[in-house]
Design a protein around this motif. Structure first.
Motif, mmCIF file in Angstrom:
data_model
loop_
_atom_site.group_PDB
_atom_site.id
_atom_site.type_symbol
_atom_site.label_atom_id
_atom_site.label_comp_id
_atom_site.label_asym_id
_atom_site.label_seq_id
_atom_site.Cartn_x
_atom_site.Cartn_y
_atom_site.Cartn_z
ATOM 1 N N GLU A 31 -19.397 12.915 14.090
ATOM 2 C CA GLU A 31 -18.324 13.506 13.296
ATOM 3 C C GLU A 31 -17.111 12.577 13.245
ATOM 4 N N LYS A 32 -16.786 11.966 14.358
ATOM 5 C CA LYS A 32 -15.660 11.024 14.404
ATOM 6 C C LYS A 32 -15.890 9.857 13.458
ATOM 7 N N GLU A 33 -17.106 9.320 13.457
ATOM 8 C CA GLU A 33 -17.427 8.186 12.591
ATOM 9 C C GLU A 33 -17.391 8.596 11.126
ATOM 10 N N ASP A 34 -17.898 9.785 10.830
ATOM 11 C CA ASP A 34 -17.873 10.284 9.450
ATOM 12 C C ASP A 34 -16.447 10.422 8.943
ATOM 13 N N ARG A 35 -15.566 10.938 9.779
ATOM 14 C CA ARG A 35 -14.179 11.137 9.363
ATOM 15 C C ARG A 35 -13.450 9.808 9.200
ATOM 16 N N LYS A 36 -13.780 8.858 10.033
ATOM 17 C CA LYS A 36 -13.192 7.527 9.895
ATOM 18 C C LYS A 36 -13.553 6.933 8.537
ATOM 19 N N LYS A 37 -14.836 7.016 8.167
ATOM 20 C CA LYS A 37 -15.286 6.483 6.878
ATOM 21 C C LYS A 37 -14.660 7.246 5.711
ATOM 22 N N LEU A 38 -14.520 8.564 5.882
ATOM 23 C CA LEU A 38 -13.898 9.376 4.839
ATOM 24 C C LEU A 38 -12.436 8.981 4.658
ATOM 25 N N ALA A 39 -11.736 8.781 5.754
ATOM 26 C CA ALA A 39 -10.323 8.370 5.689
ATOM 27 C C ALA A 39 -10.179 7.037 4.970
ATOM 28 N N GLU A 40 -11.092 6.124 5.219
ATOM 29 C CA GLU A 40 -11.039 4.811 4.555
ATOM 30 C C GLU A 40 -11.189 4.956 3.041
ATOM 31 N N LYS A 41 -12.041 5.879 2.617
ATOM 32 C CA LYS A 41 -12.216 6.122 1.173
ATOM 33 C C LYS A 41 -10.961 6.754 0.581
ATOM 34 N N PHE A 42 -10.403 7.732 1.287
ATOM 35 C CA PHE A 42 -9.187 8.373 0.803
ATOM 36 C C PHE A 42 -8.026 7.379 0.749
ATOM 37 N N GLU A 43 -7.938 6.525 1.735
ATOM 38 C CA GLU A 43 -6.851 5.542 1.779
ATOM 39 C C GLU A 43 -6.840 4.689 0.510
ATOM 40 N N LYS A 44 -8.009 4.251 0.079
ATOM 41 C CA LYS A 44 -8.106 3.407 -1.116
ATOM 42 C C LYS A 44 -7.560 4.113 -2.357
ATOM 43 N N ILE A 45 -7.897 5.399 -2.513
ATOM 44 C CA ILE A 45 -7.429 6.073 -3.735
ATOM 45 C C ILE A 45 -5.939 6.395 -3.657
ATOM 46 N N PHE A 46 -5.409 6.629 -2.463
ATOM 47 C CA PHE A 46 -3.982 6.912 -2.368
ATOM 48 C C PHE A 46 -3.144 5.649 -2.557
ATOM 49 N N VAL A 47 -3.629 4.521 -2.087
ATOM 50 C CA VAL A 47 -2.946 3.253 -2.354
ATOM 51 C C VAL A 47 -2.878 3.018 -3.864
ATOM 52 N N MET A 48 -3.995 3.264 -4.533
ATOM 53 C CA MET A 48 -4.059 3.105 -5.986
ATOM 54 C C MET A 48 -3.131 4.098 -6.682
ATOM 55 N N LEU A 49 -3.114 5.343 -6.187
ATOM 56 C CA LEU A 49 -2.261 6.375 -6.783
ATOM 57 C C LEU A 49 -0.791 5.982 -6.699
ATOM 58 N N PHE A 50 -0.348 5.521 -5.537
ATOM 59 C CA PHE A 50 1.058 5.131 -5.362
ATOM 60 C C PHE A 50 1.440 4.010 -6.330
ATOM 61 N N ALA A 51 0.529 3.065 -6.496
ATOM 62 C CA ALA A 51 0.797 1.932 -7.385
ATOM 63 C C ALA A 51 0.904 2.382 -8.842
ATOM 64 N N LEU A 52 0.022 3.275 -9.251
ATOM 65 C CA LEU A 52 -0.001 3.733 -10.638
ATOM 66 C C LEU A 52 1.197 4.611 -10.992
ATOM 67 N N LEU A 53 1.746 5.310 -10.004
ATOM 68 C CA LEU A 53 2.858 6.226 -10.272
ATOM 69 C C LEU A 53 4.180 5.500 -10.497
ATOM 70 N N SER A 54 4.261 4.272 -10.068
ATOM 71 C CA SER A 54 5.516 3.523 -10.140
ATOM 72 C C SER A 54 6.010 3.361 -11.576
ATOM 73 N N GLY A 55 7.189 3.898 -11.855
ATOM 74 C CA GLY A 55 7.829 3.714 -13.159
ATOM 75 C C GLY A 55 7.200 4.447 -14.320
ATOM 76 N N LYS A 56 6.375 5.427 -14.046
ATOM 77 C CA LYS A 56 5.684 6.145 -15.125
ATOM 78 C C LYS A 56 6.494 7.328 -15.653
ATOM 79 N N GLU A 57 6.288 7.646 -16.933
ATOM 80 C CA GLU A 57 6.920 8.805 -17.557
ATOM 81 C C GLU A 57 6.151 10.064 -17.159
ATOM 82 N N GLU A 58 6.753 11.228 -17.405
ATOM 83 C CA GLU A 58 6.165 12.504 -16.970
ATOM 84 C C GLU A 58 4.779 12.744 -17.564
#
Length: 208
Positions: A31-58
């Motif tokens: 379970e620990k290993e599964d969650r580690k891998k899941l966190a790594e996947k989530f991290e990638k999309i949140f990094v991308m999300l933060f970058a895309l939100l910069s300076g965007k209109e509503e």
């Protein structure tokens, strides 16, 4: 405004190492290993999300939000090994992505809110939220009858979580955590208060 969903205060925001973070939890090695891998996947999309939100209109932010809700659902559904996205995941994905987007767009002047550090913090929290949901559903399917709340039993455990530590109840009943009802740590489905969800490191032990 603090990033209330994932940090109760700036002093609690620390650099997260997934190996240590999940390694210290009362979970099986698998379970620990599964969650580690899941966190790594989530991290990638949140990094991308933060970058895309910069300076965007509503209008652009609305489109980006919808796209990332779908991405979140996809990752969580795969993790849950479900053929169809569970309604719990659908509702939670919509809730959490909107909260993260709102916090990001309202704090563009604060470096933390678009940082890798925050992406890892959010990812670790989300790996636990989805992981705890999957574990609950799997234990129900396997015929487990009761469950027991397990805190980390250290100085960082909030009083309301310490009070429910080691409490064993029927698997279908919610834990009473402060003024909130939760089927498992980080459960949002019964309207738990943010202060009971944010940065929670608790787990559940199941019994037949």
């Amino acid at each position: 405004m603090a990033d209330e969903i994932h940090a109760l205060g700036k002093n609690e925001i620390q650099d997260i190492d997934y190996e240590t973070y999940f390694g210290e939890m009362d979970l099986s090695d698998e379970e620990k290993e599964d969650r580690k891998k899941l966190a790594e996947k989530f991290e990638k999309i949140f990094v991308m999300l933060f970058a895309l939100l910069s300076g965007k209109e509503e209008t652009e932010i609305t489109t980006i939000t919808k796209e990332f809700i779908i991405r979140y659902e996809s990752i969580a559904t795969q993790y849950c090994k479900a053929k169809k996205t569970p309604s719990y995941i659908t509702d939670y994905a919509r809730y959490i992505v909107n909260e993260v987007v709102d916090a990001t767009t309202q704090n563009t002047e604060v470096e933390y809110f678009t940082s890798q550090k925050r992406a890892k913090n959010v990812a670790a929290n989300e790996a636990n939220a989805v992981g705890n949901y999957r574990l609950q559903t799997e234990m129900v399917k396997q015929g487990y009858k009761t469950k027991e709340w397990r805190s980390k039993e250290d100085s960082h455990v909030r009083p309301t979580h310490a009070e429910v530590d080691r409490k064993r109840i029927n698997i279908f009943e919610p834990f009473e955590v402060g003024n909130s009802l939760m089927m498992f740590p980080k459960d949002h489905s019964l309207g738990a208060e943010v202060k009971e969800i944010s940065n929670c490191r608790c787990s559940v032990k199941y019994y037949k």
